[in-house]
Motif scaffolding. Structure first.
Motif, PDB file in Angstrom:
ATOM      1  N   GLY A  11      23.724   1.688 -47.430  1.00  0.00           N
ATOM      2  CA  GLY A  11      24.333   1.365 -48.710  1.00  0.00           C
ATOM      3  C   GLY A  11      23.350   0.625 -49.593  1.00  0.00           C
ATOM      4  O   GLY A  11      22.420  -0.028 -49.112  1.00  0.00           O
ATOM      5  N   ALA A  12      23.541   0.711 -50.898  1.00  0.00           N
ATOM      6  CA  ALA A  12      22.597   0.104 -51.835  1.00  0.00           C
ATOM      7  C   ALA A  12      22.535  -1.410 -51.696  1.00  0.00           C
ATOM      8  O   ALA A  12      21.512  -2.024 -51.990  1.00  0.00           O
ATOM      9  N   ASP A  13      23.621  -2.018 -51.217  1.00  0.00           N
ATOM     10  CA  ASP A  13      23.661  -3.476 -51.133  1.00  0.00           C
ATOM     11  C   ASP A  13      23.336  -4.016 -49.749  1.00  0.00           C
ATOM     12  O   ASP A  13      23.402  -5.218 -49.516  1.00  0.00           O
ATOM     13  N   HIS A  14      23.023  -3.148 -48.795  1.00  0.00           N
ATOM     14  CA  HIS A  14      22.711  -3.643 -47.438  1.00  0.00           C
ATOM     15  C   HIS A  14      21.721  -2.721 -46.735  1.00  0.00           C
ATOM     16  O   HIS A  14      21.875  -2.405 -45.571  1.00  0.00           O
ATOM     17  N   SER A  15      20.671  -2.320 -47.440  1.00  0.00           N
ATOM     18  CA  SER A  15      19.782  -1.299 -46.903  1.00  0.00           C
ATOM     19  C   SER A  15      18.632  -1.853 -46.071  1.00  0.00           C
ATOM     20  O   SER A  15      18.175  -1.207 -45.130  1.00  0.00           O
ATOM     21  N   ASP A  16      18.140  -3.055 -46.403  1.00  0.00           N
ATOM     22  CA  ASP A  16      16.910  -3.551 -45.776  1.00  0.00           C
ATOM     23  C   ASP A  16      16.991  -3.586 -44.255  1.00  0.00           C
ATOM     24  O   ASP A  16      16.105  -3.079 -43.555  1.00  0.00           O
ATOM     25  N   GLN A  17      18.039  -4.184 -43.722  1.00  0.00           N
ATOM     26  CA  GLN A  17      18.150  -4.363 -42.277  1.00  0.00           C
ATOM     27  C   GLN A  17      18.167  -3.029 -41.551  1.00  0.00           C
ATOM     28  O   GLN A  17      17.458  -2.835 -40.554  1.00  0.00           O
ATOM     29  N   ASP A  18      18.960  -2.083 -42.045  1.00  0.00           N
ATOM     30  CA  ASP A  18      19.079  -0.790 -41.363  1.00  0.00           C
ATOM     31  C   ASP A  18      17.799   0.032 -41.484  1.00  0.00           C
ATOM     32  O   ASP A  18      17.426   0.748 -40.544  1.00  0.00           O
ATOM     33  N   VAL A  19      17.142  -0.029 -42.628  1.00  0.00           N
ATOM     34  CA  VAL A  19      15.896   0.721 -42.798  1.00  0.00           C
ATOM     35  C   VAL A  19      14.808   0.139 -41.900  1.00  0.00           C
ATOM     36  O   VAL A  19      14.006   0.882 -41.320  1.00  0.00           O
ATOM     37  N   ARG A  20      14.758  -1.170 -41.762  1.00  0.00           N
ATOM     38  CA  ARG A  20      13.800  -1.783 -40.838  1.00  0.00           C
ATOM     39  C   ARG A  20      14.047  -1.300 -39.407  1.00  0.00           C
ATOM     40  O   ARG A  20      13.098  -1.027 -38.659  1.00  0.00           O
ATOM     41  N   THR A  21      15.315  -1.213 -39.026  1.00  0.00           N
ATOM     42  CA  THR A  21      15.667  -0.725 -37.698  1.00  0.00           C
ATOM     43  C   THR A  21      15.163   0.695 -37.494  1.00  0.00           C
ATOM     44  O   THR A  21      14.537   1.016 -36.474  1.00  0.00           O
ATOM     45  N   ALA A  22      15.435   1.567 -38.463  1.00  0.00           N
ATOM     46  CA  ALA A  22      14.995   2.962 -38.358  1.00  0.00           C
ATOM     47  C   ALA A  22      13.477   3.075 -38.365  1.00  0.00           C
ATOM     48  O   ALA A  22      12.895   3.886 -37.632  1.00  0.00           O
ATOM     49  N   ALA A  23      12.809   2.262 -39.184  1.00  0.00           N
ATOM     50  CA  ALA A  23      11.343   2.303 -39.254  1.00  0.00           C
ATOM     51  C   ALA A  23      10.723   1.891 -37.924  1.00  0.00           C
ATOM     52  O   ALA A  23       9.710   2.464 -37.497  1.00  0.00           O
ATOM     53  N   SER A  24      11.336   0.916 -37.252  1.00  0.00           N
ATOM     54  CA  SER A  24      10.805   0.496 -35.949  1.00  0.00           C
ATOM     55  C   SER A  24      10.946   1.602 -34.916  1.00  0.00           C
ATOM     56  O   SER A  24      10.069   1.786 -34.062  1.00  0.00           O
ATOM     57  N   LEU A  25      12.037   2.365 -35.000  1.00  0.00           N
ATOM     58  CA  LEU A  25      12.219   3.495 -34.085  1.00  0.00           C
ATOM     59  C   LEU A  25      11.195   4.588 -34.364  1.00  0.00           C
ATOM     60  O   LEU A  25      10.651   5.203 -33.436  1.00  0.00           O
ATOM     61  N   CYS A  26      10.929   4.852 -35.632  1.00  0.00           N
ATOM     62  CA  CYS A  26       9.929   5.861 -35.992  1.00  0.00           C
ATOM     63  C   CYS A  26       8.544   5.454 -35.493  1.00  0.00           C
ATOM     64  O   CYS A  26       7.782   6.288 -34.986  1.00  0.00           O
ATOM     65  N   ALA A  27       8.223   4.171 -35.634  1.00  0.00           N
ATOM     66  CA  ALA A  27       6.924   3.693 -35.165  1.00  0.00           C
ATOM     67  C   ALA A  27       6.814   3.823 -33.648  1.00  0.00           C
ATOM     68  O   ALA A  27       5.731   4.100 -33.117  1.00  0.00           O
ATOM     69  N   GLU A  28       7.942   3.652 -32.972  1.00  0.00           N
ATOM     70  CA  GLU A  28       7.948   3.731 -31.508  1.00  0.00           C
ATOM     71  C   GLU A  28       7.621   5.129 -31.001  1.00  0.00           C
ATOM     72  O   GLU A  28       6.914   5.289 -30.002  1.00  0.00           O
ATOM     73  N   VAL A  29       8.142   6.158 -31.690  1.00  0.00           N
ATOM     74  CA  VAL A  29       7.960   7.529 -31.198  1.00  0.00           C
ATOM     75  C   VAL A  29       7.082   8.380 -32.117  1.00  0.00           C
ATOM     76  O   VAL A  29       6.897   9.565 -31.874  1.00  0.00           O
ATOM     77  N   GLY A  30       6.543   7.789 -33.185  1.00  0.00           N
ATOM     78  CA  GLY A  30       5.684   8.533 -34.099  1.00  0.00           C
ATOM     79  C   GLY A  30       6.428   9.564 -34.919  1.00  0.00           C
ATOM     80  O   GLY A  30       5.925  10.677 -35.139  1.00  0.00           O
ATOM     81  N   ALA A  31       7.629   9.218 -35.402  1.00  0.00           N
ATOM     82  CA  ALA A  31       8.471  10.162 -36.135  1.00  0.00           C
ATOM     83  C   ALA A  31       8.415   9.915 -37.645  1.00  0.00           C
ATOM     84  O   ALA A  31       8.034   8.837 -38.104  1.00  0.00           O
ATOM     85  N   TYR A  32       8.788  10.924 -38.396  1.00  0.00           N
ATOM     86  CA  TYR A  32       8.904  10.838 -39.849  1.00  0.00           C
ATOM     87  C   TYR A  32      10.258  10.217 -40.187  1.00  0.00           C
ATOM     88  O   TYR A  32      11.260  10.483 -39.519  1.00  0.00           O
ATOM     89  N   LEU A  33      10.324   9.415 -41.230  1.00  0.00           N
ATOM     90  CA  LEU A  33      11.565   8.743 -41.617  1.00  0.00           C
ATOM     91  C   LEU A  33      12.041   9.221 -42.984  1.00  0.00           C
ATOM     92  O   LEU A  33      11.306   9.141 -43.967  1.00  0.00           O
ATOM     93  N   SER A  34      13.273   9.707 -43.030  1.00  0.00           N
ATOM     94  CA  SER A  34      13.928  10.030 -44.300  1.00  0.00           C
ATOM     95  C   SER A  34      15.012   8.986 -44.550  1.00  0.00           C
ATOM     96  O   SER A  34      15.867   8.769 -43.686  1.00  0.00           O
ATOM     97  N   VAL A  35      14.976   8.353 -45.708  1.00  0.00           N
ATOM     98  CA  VAL A  35      15.944   7.319 -46.052  1.00  0.00           C
ATOM     99  C   VAL A  35      16.845   7.836 -47.169  1.00  0.00           C
ATOM    100  O   VAL A  35      16.359   8.337 -48.186  1.00  0.00           O
TER     101      VAL A  35
END
Length: 295
Positions: A11-35
């Motif tokens: 959501g526009a008002d609570h995006s930072d925390q969830d995007v950080r979570t997804a970015a950490s998962l992408c870094a873990e497995v070398g994946a592309y991230l679509s937000v």
């Protein structure tokens, strides 16, 4: 399957925390991230009439003025939401440039009925959708995202509750198994992480040994399947003792120090929102563990 493309919806008002979570998962497995950043409006807008459309009769004139005032307030809220989306998008770009460079960011402003389809279109072209802590806590947007990504596509979803260790490389995984198609799909979609885990425990609650269903030796068939894919598997047959299956599985995850639960998602179209609420309450009340779901 290997996870090479992940979708994060926020959501526009609570995006930072969830995007950080997804970015950490992408870094873990070398994946592309679509937000995908979403801000569904509170009300469905209708265009104002041509001209002022205000009649001469005093009573009708007051009603028409009230309708126009309501429409203008809707337009003002729409403009505010659009500005919020643009601001959030800039902030997410800045965040990701500093943490993960393989990404794209999109925004979507639609009414409540259009959220599921907007998410579905993106989820179809990604391997896995991440539902982070903030989205999980959003009772307005969360169920719609689950519907669009899990039920309308057949793609898996990883639910990461607050306090959980977000990972796509779990050491110990608990698989909830009941010989149904949804459980089979969950196992198949999670094969990559199951085959690399140190320990996979297949749990069956109140299984019955039959010629069909769970088979003569419950759990042996899915254990053999996972073993062929390199997983280190053991089978646990659990009595429910009158407790709900979800409660038994959650407690067994605690007892076995599991890092993740893999299970099938059940529910007809009418039960989807109830499923989301049930999953949310279950996760909130239990020790936080990532939940891998497939339909």
């Amino acid at each position: 399957m290997a996870f090479k493309s992940l979708l994060s919806v926020a959501g526009a008002d609570h995006s930072d925390q969830d995007v950080r979570t997804a970015a950490s998962l992408c870094a873990e497995v070398g994946a592309y991230l679509s937000v995908l950043i979403m801000s569904p409006p509170r009300l469905v807008m209708s265009p104002p009439p041509l001209g002022d459309a205000i009649p001469e009769w005093p009573g009708q004139r007051a009603q028409a003025i009230a309708r126009l005032d309501k429409r203008f307030r809707q337009i003002e809220r729409f403009s505010q939401d659009t500005a919020s989306l643009e601001k959030t998008s800039r902030e997410i770009h800045k965040l990701l440039r500093a943490t993960w460079r393989c990404y794209d960011v999109d925004t979507e402003h639609c009414d409540k009925a259009g959220v599921g389809d907007a998410v579905r279109q993106r989820a179809l072209c990604n391997d896995l959708t991440i539902v982070g802590p903030a989205l999980l806590n959003d009772i307005n947007l969360g169920p719609l995202v689950i519907n669009g990504s899990l039920f309308d596509t057949g793609r898996p979803v990883l639910v990461v509750p607050k306090g959980a260790e977000a990972t796509l490389s779990p050491r110990r995984v608990l698989v909830g198994w009941d010989s149904r198609a949804e459980a089979s799909r969950a196992v198949r979609e999670a094969l990559d992480l199951l085959s690399t885990a140190e320990e996979v425990r297949v749990a069956l609650v109140d299984p019955e040994a039959t010629c069909t269903g769970s088979g003569a030796e419950p759990g042996a068939d899915i254990a053999a399947y996972l073993t062929r894919h390199g997983a280190r598997v053991s089978v646990d047959l659990l009595p429910s003792a009158g407790k709900p299956v979800a409660t038994v599985l959650a407690q067994h995850a605690i007892d076995t120090s599991a890092n993740m639960i893999v299970m099938g998602a059940y529910g007809s179209r009418r039960l989807r929102e109830r499923l989301f609420g049930g999953v949310t309450r279950w996760i909130v009340r239990k020790p936080p563990l990532p939940l891998f779901l497939a339909r």
